[in-house]
Write a protein that holds these residues in place. Structure first.
Motif, PDB file in Angstrom:
ATOM      1  N   TRP A 267      31.702  76.069  59.585  1.00  0.00           N
ATOM      2  CA  TRP A 267      31.804  74.203  59.566  1.00  0.00           C
ATOM      3  C   TRP A 267      32.701  74.073  58.804  1.00  0.00           C
ATOM      4  O   TRP A 267      33.796  73.360  58.763  1.00  0.00           O
ATOM      5  CB  TRP A 267      30.254  74.094  58.804  1.00  0.00           C
ATOM      6  N   MET A 271      36.977  72.060  59.661  1.00  0.00           N
ATOM      7  CA  MET A 271      36.910  71.255  58.710  1.00  0.00           C
ATOM      8  C   MET A 271      38.596  71.068  58.346  1.00  0.00           C
ATOM      9  O   MET A 271      39.049  70.555  58.017  1.00  0.00           O
ATOM     10  CB  MET A 271      35.877  70.839  57.232  1.00  0.00           C
ATOM     11  N   THR A 274      41.665  70.540  60.254  1.00  0.00           N
ATOM     12  CA  THR A 274      42.000  69.125  61.491  1.00  0.00           C
ATOM     13  C   THR A 274      43.432  68.775  60.177  1.00  0.00           C
ATOM     14  O   THR A 274      43.830  67.792  60.373  1.00  0.00           O
ATOM     15  CB  THR A 274      40.725  68.364  61.075  1.00  0.00           C
ATOM     16  N   CYS A 278      40.238  64.574  59.273  1.00  0.00           N
ATOM     17  CA  CYS A 278      38.854  64.204  58.985  1.00  0.00           C
ATOM     18  C   CYS A 278      38.945  64.088  57.986  1.00  0.00           C
ATOM     19  O   CYS A 278      38.336  64.771  57.374  1.00  0.00           O
ATOM     20  CB  CYS A 278      38.327  64.834  60.189  1.00  0.00           C
ATOM     21  N   SER A 281      32.174  64.459  58.158  1.00  0.00           N
ATOM     22  CA  SER A 281      32.195  65.465  59.378  1.00  0.00           C
ATOM     23  C   SER A 281      30.078  65.175  58.958  1.00  0.00           C
ATOM     24  O   SER A 281      29.675  65.494  58.046  1.00  0.00           O
ATOM     25  CB  SER A 281      32.770  67.111  59.469  1.00  0.00           C
ATOM     26  N   VAL A 372      32.942  60.252  64.561  1.00  0.00           N
ATOM     27  CA  VAL A 372      33.496  61.220  63.303  1.00  0.00           C
ATOM     28  C   VAL A 372      33.258  63.084  64.322  1.00  0.00           C
ATOM     29  O   VAL A 372      31.927  62.502  65.100  1.00  0.00           O
ATOM     30  CB  VAL A 372      31.395  61.161  62.235  1.00  0.00           C
ATOM     31  N   PRO A 373      33.306  63.983  64.072  1.00  0.00           N
ATOM     32  CA  PRO A 373      33.608  65.218  64.507  1.00  0.00           C
ATOM     33  C   PRO A 373      31.732  65.973  63.661  1.00  0.00           C
ATOM     34  O   PRO A 373      31.531  65.838  62.532  1.00  0.00           O
ATOM     35  CB  PRO A 373      34.550  66.158  63.528  1.00  0.00           C
ATOM     36  N   CYS A 374      31.249  66.366  65.309  1.00  0.00           N
ATOM     37  CA  CYS A 374      30.514  67.219  64.690  1.00  0.00           C
ATOM     38  C   CYS A 374      29.936  68.207  64.423  1.00  0.00           C
ATOM     39  O   CYS A 374      30.072  69.056  66.737  1.00  0.00           O
ATOM     40  CB  CYS A 374      29.320  65.951  65.511  1.00  0.00           C
ATOM     41  N   TYR A 375      29.938  69.895  64.289  1.00  0.00           N
ATOM     42  CA  TYR A 375      30.118  70.616  64.863  1.00  0.00           C
ATOM     43  C   TYR A 375      28.715  70.803  65.553  1.00  0.00           C
ATOM     44  O   TYR A 375      27.969  71.552  64.256  1.00  0.00           O
ATOM     45  CB  TYR A 375      31.033  71.931  63.547  1.00  0.00           C
ATOM     46  N   ASN A 407      34.175  71.461  69.388  1.00  0.00           N
ATOM     47  CA  ASN A 407      33.244  71.410  68.408  1.00  0.00           C
ATOM     48  C   ASN A 407      31.576  72.042  68.925  1.00  0.00           C
ATOM     49  O   ASN A 407      31.410  71.706  67.845  1.00  0.00           O
ATOM     50  CB  ASN A 407      33.084  69.966  67.301  1.00  0.00           C
TER      51      ASN A 407
END
Length: 448
Positions: A267, A271, A274, A278, A281, A372-375, A407
């Motif tokens: 994670w 992040m 990027t 971003c 997240s 919003v990026p979600c891993y 992701n």
């Protein structure tokens, strides 16, 4: 392995249960959790086996044993021989014994050559009976089979067994318990052991989580995105212990589990990859709820017995370094959210269900509308894939294929010791930075 080498399908069979499914079991209603699962793709796994040491175990004999034992185990897993019926809000399985598809195939390469190639991750789909994320037929109809199997012989006599089961009634734990049951049937057949355990599946999910007559759409990702790539990162037992020790040394934080430590590191690295594009997240983890229920359900329970745990929105201060220990603590607390109280809400009245679905919808808005990026992580490391034994040795490698969604990270067990294979899918540009992250490479090596 030559790039032009292709798998040749040499036979197709439909395997039906060795005894018919009783009439009172022929209508199987899906559970609420199955309704929440993605219907459009299959759960894939491939098991690779070295050439049998017994010269009498030729491919023809092995395949015949596999087909015979598969027919026997399908009397227990009769759902996998049925067909989906009904509309989107009232889908059920018509357990009509129409069967599962069984393919025999050959490939003119040695297993050792395939495993040595850096591009082998792109070749895994060769050993699956269908594309699990695009299972459409030529006439664009929905694929009729709930389960398909492909058994492939390498030129050296080694084998690959690829299995795909519809995600609508199957999760990682379900496919693992099915493989265990199938292999036990095969061993029982080979040893003629009448006292062998039955490994019958548990079918209680649809009673404990009753389906609702509503359409539920919690999808927060786009399937089949372009400009994404998948890499396999390998964490040895030694490096995992070093990573866990590092987290303890950073603070008085108690030692995290292997999954918590790897999740936090990936994670953090994702992040950072990027490049500052971003500043916030989310992290999510698929949590197996079988053991979290009261009383707990057996691991052989069929269905989608998992829930996605979402972290709070993490705001990244560009002026400060992201602390690995802080992310590890967030991972632990996030997974702990899926407890008996959460499960009770899912099983309870409409108010409890609404509360759960509302939180899922809020995440969907953050991801789909606000970018919003979600891993998203899913761990398969405790499912016992390497204990599967059909009578010609245990697998030398068990794998899946990368999910074509950015992701997404799947954690698989490694063959030796207590290592972890992390299958990471990211945007191609972000992957370039990710695979060169110095902190990540202190603990992991990677493979294409």
């Amino acid at each position: 392995m030559e790039e032009a080498a292709k798998v040749e399908i040499v036979s197709k069979n439909t395997i039906t249960p060795s005894s018919p499914t009783p009439s009172h079991l022929q209508h199987f209603k899906l559970s609420l959790l199955d309704q929440l699962a993605p219907r459009s793709f299959y759960v894939p796994v491939v098991l690779f086996f070295s050439s049998p040491s017994d010269d009498d175990l030729c491919f023809t004999k092995i395949s015949q044993k596999l087909k015979s034992s598969l027919s026997q185990v399908l009397t227990l897993y009769y759902l996998f021989c049925g067909r989906f019926k009904g509309g989107k809000s009232n889908v059920h399985v018509d357990c009509n014994d129409q069967g599962a598809l069984y393919l025999e195939a050959k490939i003119p390469v040695k297993l050792s050559d395939f495993l040595k190639r850096n591009s082998k991750l792109n070749g895994i789909k060769l050993f699956l009976p269908l594309d699990p994320y695009n299972p459409k037929q030529e006439n664009d109809q929905e694929h009729p089979y709930i389960m398909e199997v492909q058994v492939t012989e390498f030129s050296c006599g080694s084998l690959a067994i690829g299995v795909c089961i519809s995600h609508y009634i199957c999760d990682g734990a379900t496919i693992a318990s099915f493989l265990q049951a199938w292999s036990k049937k095969a061993m029982k057949q080979l040893e003629n052991d009448a006292a062998a355990d039955d490994f019958s599946p548990n079918m209680e999910a649809s009673l404990l989580f009753q389906a609702k007559e509503v359409e539920i759409n919690t999808t927060s990702r786009v399937m089949g995105e372009k400009n994404i790539s998948t890499r396999r990162f390998l964490f040895s037992d030694k490096s995992l212990q070093e990573l866990r020790d590092k987290l303890i040394s950073e603070d008085s934080y108690r030692q995290p589990t292997r999954v918590e430590a790897v999740t936090a590191l990936i994670w953090k690295s994702a992040m950072e990859a990027t490049g500052g594009a971003c500043h916030h997240s989310l992290m999510s983890h698929a949590v197996n709820i079988r053991s979290r229920m009261v009383p707990p359900l057996p691991e052989t329970t069929i269905g989608n017995l998992w829930q996605q745990a979402f972290s709070p929105l993490m705001e990244v201060d560009k002026s400060k370094e992201i602390k690995l220990k802080d992310l590890a603590m967030v991972v632990r607390e996030t997974i702990k959210k899926i407890d008996k109280d959460y499960v009770t809400k899912l099983q309870g009245d409409a108010i409890g269900l609404f509360e759960v679905l509302k939180s899922l919808q809020e995440v969907k808005v953050l991801v789909m509308e606000k970018g919003v990026p979600c891993y998203s992580f899913s761990s398969w490391i405790r499912f016992g894939f390497y204990e599967v034994e059909f009578g010609f040795g245990k697998p030398i490698w068990v794998c899946t294929v990368g999910v074509p969604i950015r992701n997404v990270i799947i954690l698989m067990p490694s063959k030796y010791e207590d290592g972890i294979e992390a299958w990471v899918t990211l945007n191609e540009l972000h992957m370039t930075h990710f695979e060169n992250n110095q902190q990540l490479l202190q603990f992991a090596s990677f493979d294409y």
